[in-house]
Design a protein around this motif. Structure first.
Motif, PDB file in Angstrom:
ATOM      1  N   PRO A 301      42.653  10.638 -29.224  1.00 45.83           N
ATOM      2  CA  PRO A 301      41.098   9.972 -28.519  1.00 45.83           C
ATOM      3  C   PRO A 301      40.269  12.108 -28.439  1.00 45.83           C
ATOM      4  CG  PRO A 301      41.946   8.143 -28.832  1.00 45.83           C
ATOM      5  CD  PRO A 301      43.303   9.401 -28.888  1.00 45.83           C
ATOM      6  N   GLU A 302      41.955  12.361 -26.878  1.00 44.28           N
ATOM      7  CA  GLU A 302      41.601  13.032 -26.047  1.00 44.28           C
ATOM      8  C   GLU A 302      41.177  14.543 -27.093  1.00 44.28           C
ATOM      9  OE1 GLU A 302      44.062  10.545 -23.755  1.00 44.28           O
ATOM     10  OE2 GLU A 302      43.657  10.783 -25.333  1.00 44.28           O
ATOM     11  N   LEU A 303      41.720  14.484 -27.703  1.00 49.95           N
ATOM     12  CA  LEU A 303      41.390  16.275 -28.657  1.00 49.95           C
ATOM     13  C   LEU A 303      40.603  15.848 -29.192  1.00 49.95           C
ATOM     14  CD1 LEU A 303      43.570  17.959 -29.579  1.00 49.95           C
ATOM     15  CD2 LEU A 303      44.377  17.468 -31.126  1.00 49.95           C
ATOM     16  N   GLY A 304      39.793  15.008 -29.721  1.00 47.03           N
ATOM     17  CA  GLY A 304      38.442  14.865 -30.464  1.00 47.03           C
ATOM     18  C   GLY A 304      37.691  16.244 -30.463  1.00 47.03           C
ATOM     19  N   PRO A 305      36.974  16.748 -29.469  1.00 50.62           N
ATOM     20  CA  PRO A 305      35.958  17.367 -28.622  1.00 50.62           C
ATOM     21  C   PRO A 305      36.352  18.779 -28.220  1.00 50.62           C
ATOM     22  CG  PRO A 305      36.032  16.214 -26.830  1.00 50.62           C
ATOM     23  CD  PRO A 305      37.268  15.171 -27.881  1.00 50.62           C
ATOM     24  N   PHE A 306      37.718  19.181 -28.830  1.00 52.59           N
ATOM     25  CA  PHE A 306      38.036  20.056 -29.011  1.00 52.59           C
ATOM     26  C   PHE A 306      38.237  21.079 -30.961  1.00 52.59           C
ATOM     27  CE2 PHE A 306      39.422  18.342 -24.912  1.00 52.59           C
ATOM     28  CZ  PHE A 306      38.777  19.551 -24.701  1.00 52.59           C
ATOM     29  N   VAL A 307      38.481  19.801 -31.387  1.00 54.56           N
ATOM     30  CA  VAL A 307      38.918  19.860 -32.680  1.00 54.56           C
ATOM     31  C   VAL A 307      37.711  21.018 -33.654  1.00 54.56           C
ATOM     32  CG1 VAL A 307      38.858  19.090 -35.097  1.00 54.56           C
ATOM     33  CG2 VAL A 307      39.848  17.720 -33.471  1.00 54.56           C
ATOM     34  N   PRO A 308      36.576  21.264 -33.762  1.00 56.68           N
ATOM     35  CA  PRO A 308      36.160  21.822 -34.056  1.00 56.68           C
ATOM     36  C   PRO A 308      36.166  23.344 -33.587  1.00 56.68           C
ATOM     37  CG  PRO A 308      34.419  20.623 -33.402  1.00 56.68           C
ATOM     38  CD  PRO A 308      35.613  19.959 -32.608  1.00 56.68           C
ATOM     39  N   GLY A 309      36.619  23.653 -32.165  1.00 55.21           N
ATOM     40  CA  GLY A 309      37.284  25.407 -31.660  1.00 55.21           C
ATOM     41  C   GLY A 309      38.337  25.628 -32.372  1.00 55.21           C
ATOM     42  N   LEU A 310      39.138  24.470 -32.795  1.00 55.72           N
ATOM     43  CA  LEU A 310      41.091  24.473 -32.584  1.00 55.72           C
ATOM     44  C   LEU A 310      40.981  24.481 -34.320  1.00 55.72           C
ATOM     45  CD1 LEU A 310      42.563  21.480 -31.135  1.00 55.72           C
ATOM     46  CD2 LEU A 310      42.765  24.472 -29.805  1.00 55.72           C
ATOM     47  N   ARG A 311      40.044  24.313 -34.984  1.00 56.39           N
ATOM     48  CA  ARG A 311      39.960  24.148 -36.477  1.00 56.39           C
ATOM     49  C   ARG A 311      39.710  25.582 -37.401  1.00 56.39           C
ATOM     50  NH1 ARG A 311      36.293  20.959 -38.262  1.00 56.39           N
ATOM     51  NH2 ARG A 311      37.496  19.111 -38.295  1.00 56.39           N
ATOM     52  N   SER A 312      38.768  26.812 -36.411  1.00 50.11           N
ATOM     53  CA  SER A 312      38.706  27.959 -36.178  1.00 50.11           C
ATOM     54  C   SER A 312      39.824  28.813 -36.411  1.00 50.11           C
ATOM     55  CB  SER A 312      37.685  28.757 -35.314  1.00 50.11           C
ATOM     56  OG  SER A 312      37.905  28.531 -34.218  1.00 50.11           O
ATOM     57  N   ALA A 313      40.302  27.856 -35.825  1.00 50.26           N
ATOM     58  CA  ALA A 313      42.669  28.952 -36.163  1.00 50.26           C
ATOM     59  C   ALA A 313      42.657  29.194 -36.890  1.00 50.26           C
ATOM     60  CB  ALA A 313      43.053  28.592 -34.236  1.00 50.26           C
ATOM     61  N   PHE A 314      41.880  27.922 -37.545  1.00 46.51           N
ATOM     62  CA  PHE A 314      42.973  27.764 -38.783  1.00 46.51           C
ATOM     63  C   PHE A 314      42.185  28.379 -40.349  1.00 46.51           C
ATOM     64  CE2 PHE A 314      44.889  24.531 -36.894  1.00 46.51           C
ATOM     65  CZ  PHE A 314      45.501  24.463 -35.995  1.00 46.51           C
ATOM     66  N   ASP A 315      40.999  28.735 -39.882  1.00 48.35           N
ATOM     67  CA  ASP A 315      40.053  28.750 -40.871  1.00 48.35           C
ATOM     68  C   ASP A 315      40.041  30.560 -40.606  1.00 48.35           C
ATOM     69  OD1 ASP A 315      39.089  26.237 -41.279  1.00 48.35           O
ATOM     70  OD2 ASP A 315      36.927  26.726 -40.026  1.00 48.35           O
ATOM     71  N   ALA A 316      40.208  30.830 -39.211  1.00 39.35           N
ATOM     72  CA  ALA A 316      40.985  32.660 -39.301  1.00 39.35           C
ATOM     73  C   ALA A 316      41.886  33.053 -39.940  1.00 39.35           C
ATOM     74  CB  ALA A 316      40.620  33.064 -38.302  1.00 39.35           C
ATOM     75  N   LEU A 317      42.858  31.781 -40.438  1.00 36.43           N
ATOM     76  CA  LEU A 317      44.338  32.751 -40.940  1.00 36.43           C
ATOM     77  C   LEU A 317      43.617  31.986 -42.481  1.00 36.43           C
ATOM     78  CD1 LEU A 317      47.407  32.375 -41.055  1.00 36.43           C
ATOM     79  CD2 LEU A 317      47.670  29.579 -40.741  1.00 36.43           C
ATOM     80  N   ALA A 318      43.051  31.483 -43.049  1.00 41.15           N
ATOM     81  CA  ALA A 318      42.497  31.146 -44.592  1.00 41.15           C
ATOM     82  C   ALA A 318      42.183  32.453 -44.647  1.00 41.15           C
ATOM     83  CB  ALA A 318      41.902  29.629 -44.775  1.00 41.15           C
ATOM     84  N   SER A 319      40.962  32.652 -43.704  1.00 35.72           N
ATOM     85  CA  SER A 319      40.355  34.439 -44.140  1.00 35.72           C
ATOM     86  C   SER A 319      41.530  35.334 -44.753  1.00 35.72           C
ATOM     87  CB  SER A 319      39.160  34.060 -43.259  1.00 35.72           C
ATOM     88  OG  SER A 319      39.264  34.844 -41.973  1.00 35.72           O
ATOM     89  N   LEU A 320      42.352  35.407 -43.696  1.00 36.58           N
ATOM     90  CA  LEU A 320      43.653  36.846 -44.145  1.00 36.58           C
ATOM     91  C   LEU A 320      43.386  37.214 -45.503  1.00 36.58           C
ATOM     92  CD1 LEU A 320      45.832  36.137 -41.486  1.00 36.58           C
ATOM     93  CD2 LEU A 320      43.768  37.466 -41.029  1.00 36.58           C
ATOM     94  N   ASP A 321      43.533  38.181 -46.050  1.00 36.39           N
ATOM     95  CA  ASP A 321      43.134  38.795 -47.445  1.00 36.39           C
ATOM     96  C   ASP A 321      45.022  38.791 -47.614  1.00 36.39           C
ATOM     97  OD1 ASP A 321      41.150  39.583 -47.122  1.00 36.39           O
ATOM     98  OD2 ASP A 321      41.242  41.562 -47.214  1.00 36.39           O
ATOM     99  N   ALA A 322      46.540  38.720 -46.882  1.00 36.37           N
ATOM    100  CA  ALA A 322      47.349  38.408 -46.731  1.00 36.37           C
ATOM    101  C   ALA A 322      47.942  38.128 -45.657  1.00 36.37           C
ATOM    102  CB  ALA A 322      47.980  39.482 -47.741  1.00 36.37           C
ATOM    103  N   ALA A 323      48.838  37.135 -45.216  1.00 45.67           N
ATOM    104  CA  ALA A 323      49.801  37.112 -43.765  1.00 45.67           C
ATOM    105  C   ALA A 323      50.070  38.599 -43.548  1.00 45.67           C
ATOM    106  CB  ALA A 323      51.024  36.482 -43.656  1.00 45.67           C
ATOM    107  N   ALA A 324      50.722  39.344 -42.319  1.00 43.87           N
ATOM    108  CA  ALA A 324      51.021  40.924 -41.770  1.00 43.87           C
ATOM    109  C   ALA A 324      52.450  40.827 -42.364  1.00 43.87           C
ATOM    110  CB  ALA A 324      49.781  41.172 -40.563  1.00 43.87           C
ATOM    111  N   ARG A 325      53.292  39.395 -41.942  1.00 42.57           N
ATOM    112  CA  ARG A 325      54.046  39.276 -41.856  1.00 42.57           C
ATOM    113  C   ARG A 325      54.851  38.854 -42.929  1.00 42.57           C
ATOM    114  NH1 ARG A 325      56.361  43.553 -39.695  1.00 42.57           N
ATOM    115  NH2 ARG A 325      54.147  43.929 -39.282  1.00 42.57           N
ATOM    116  N   PRO A 326      56.360  39.115 -43.660  1.00 43.13           N
ATOM    117  CA  PRO A 326      56.984  38.698 -44.843  1.00 43.13           C
ATOM    118  C   PRO A 326      57.119  36.763 -43.824  1.00 43.13           C
ATOM    119  CG  PRO A 326      57.492  40.498 -44.517  1.00 43.13           C
ATOM    120  CD  PRO A 326      56.808  40.193 -43.031  1.00 43.13           C
TER     121      PRO A 326
END
Length: 457
Positions: A301-326
């Motif tokens: 449960p201690e993780l709960g308050p941080f979930v929205p901010g952490l999810r934004s890191a994964f949203d940024a990954l999904a928005s990349l046109d392509a990964a820079a590294r193979p």
């Protein structure tokens, strides 16, 4: 190698062996550091393979059954069936030198009234393992192989390392070290596959396998790997803590460690195929990371308050046109405890990856940034392992490590912030779940990283 009385399949039927060993193993296995089923009582045992190496010494592959298991993400799945490799001895009277290895006294079955013990503590049993590795051949379903270019001397004195880890390690005469895999999964273990491939590439950062053994029954699997031992070497975690204790910088070591990591990645990219991820694959990767985040937040449960901010890191990954590294083959579980320094030379060890993950998953191509993120998180762990916490020490190590990596690979992982933040966040979420379950006193360490990463820092 012909089967003789000294190396033959177990002469006792599996069901009979369980009559002797079942109750003992149900109690002993969950207490072992390498047992993966913590918190899940053993509800059943099955002997998949038994080989009598000599009278009174049994090599076993034992399946444990549980009511249920927990995945890497923290969610429940189907009933577990883990397989463990054991080397057990049985004697009427256990000598005092083996008292610490005592498992229990069998009350029934073919080993009735015998003292059963962990034979990895017995020099006779471990000496025989080395002899089999020196002279390749078969011992029942066990198959021993050796690099023909390597000479392994006879009679090297064995000693079992007592460091806490997910496997057991034996050092022979300060010349070789045998990693004895405890939790066994079908297929070639990456800790044999990758160092062997790196040696063929001429990479000197990884000790090359000298010999190895596996099983052909019930399914092919790697059981152990013998590699050169590096006497006098210290692991990166120990060296980092010494630096902190003496209030000394660690940036020179971190820079050279970055170079070593990049050299290993470059060699792996040459030895194995690489795969350029598509935007769709980025979406899938981000979705898997988000799923682990949600599952961990339900468990901690201690993780709960941080979930929205952490999810934004994964949203940024999904928005990349392509990964820079193979994507390519990587270490898979890189941190300061997985590197050794002898003199000024860093070596990378333990390519098994995260033992909790299936072998096919560990062998899958991934971004090298995942390894980088693991090492960056390890610097943070070291800096926060003692008070006062030293986040500025970790920051300088992180920058030096990236610069060293760039010096060898011609690109700096810090220049790809979206990718690096996503992998660091995923690693920190994993750490939160692990510490909450196994070391609650350490939970503040990954939670401090969670707070930083949730702010995009």
């Amino acid at each position: 190698m012909p089967r003789t009385a000294l190396h033959r399949p177990g002469r006792h039927a599996p069901a009979a062996l369980l009559t002797s060993l079942g109750d003992l193993l149900r109690e002993w296995l969950p207490r072992q550091r390498w047992f993966a089923g913590k918190g899940r009582p053993v509800t059943g045992l099955r002997v998949a393979s038994s080989t009598e190496l000599y009278p009174g010494c049994l090599h076993l592959l034992v399946h444990t059954e549980h009511l249920g298991r927990t995945t890497h993400s923290g969610s429940a799945s189907a009933p577990a069936d883990d397989c463990y490799q054991l080397l057990l001895g049985a004697r009427k009277v256990l000598p005092p030198r083996l008292a610490h290895a005592f498992i229990g006294r069998a009350s029934a079955g073919p080993l009735a009234d015998m003292s059963v013990y962990d034979a990895l503590h017995d020099p006779r049993a471990t000496g025989l393992l080395l002899e089999h590795l020196r002279t390749p051949g078969a011992a029942g379903p066990l198959v021993f192989e050796r690099d023909a270019r390597v000479t392994v001397p006879a009679g090297l004195a064995p000693r079992l390392l007592d460091a806490e880890q997910s496997n057991s390690s034996l050092v022979y005469g300060d010349s070789f070290i045998l990693k004895f895999f405890r939790r066994v999964q079908p297929g070639i273990n990456p800790d044999l596959e990758l160092p062997w491939a790196l040696a063929r590439q001429g990479c000197t950062r990884v000790p090359a396998p000298a010999a190895w053994f596996g099983t052909s029954h019930p399914r092919e699997a790697t059981l152990g790997v013998l590699q050169p031992f590096l006497p006098g070497a210290a692991d990166g975690w120990t060296l980092a803590l010494r630096s902190l204790a003496s209030e000394r910088e660690f940036t020179e070591e971190a820079y050279e460690l970055g170079r070593a990591t990049a050299e290993v990645h470059l060699a792996l990219a040459t030895a194995f195929p690489v795969d350029t991820p598509s935007p769709l694959q980025n979406d899938r990767l981000a979705a898997a990371m988000s799923e682990r985040l949600e599952a961990t937040a339900r468990a901690v449960p201690e993780l709960g308050p941080f979930v929205p901010g952490l999810r934004s890191a994964f949203d940024a990954l999904a928005s990349l046109d392509a990964a820079a590294r193979p994507a390519q083959r990587i270490h898979g579980d890189l941190h300061l405890g997985q590197v050794l320094r002898a003199g000024r030379q860093w070596s990378v060890i333990d390519f098994e990856g995260e033992p909790a993950r299936p072998v096919p998953e560990r062998r899958r191509p991934q971004s090298p940034v995942r390894d980088v993120a693991g090492m960056l998180r390890s610097f943070d762990y070291a800096a926060r392992s003692r008070r006062p916490w030293r986040p500025e020490w970790a920051h300088r190590c992180r920058e030096a490590y990236g610069a060293g990596y760039a010096a060898a690979a011609a690109w700096n992982p810090h220049e790809e912030p979206e990718l690096l933040r996503a992998y660091e966040t995923d690693r920190a979420v994993y750490e939160v779940l692990y510490e909450a379950r196994h070391r609650p006193d350490w939970l503040p360490v990954p939670m401090a990283a969670v707070a930083r990463l949730a702010e995009g820092l």
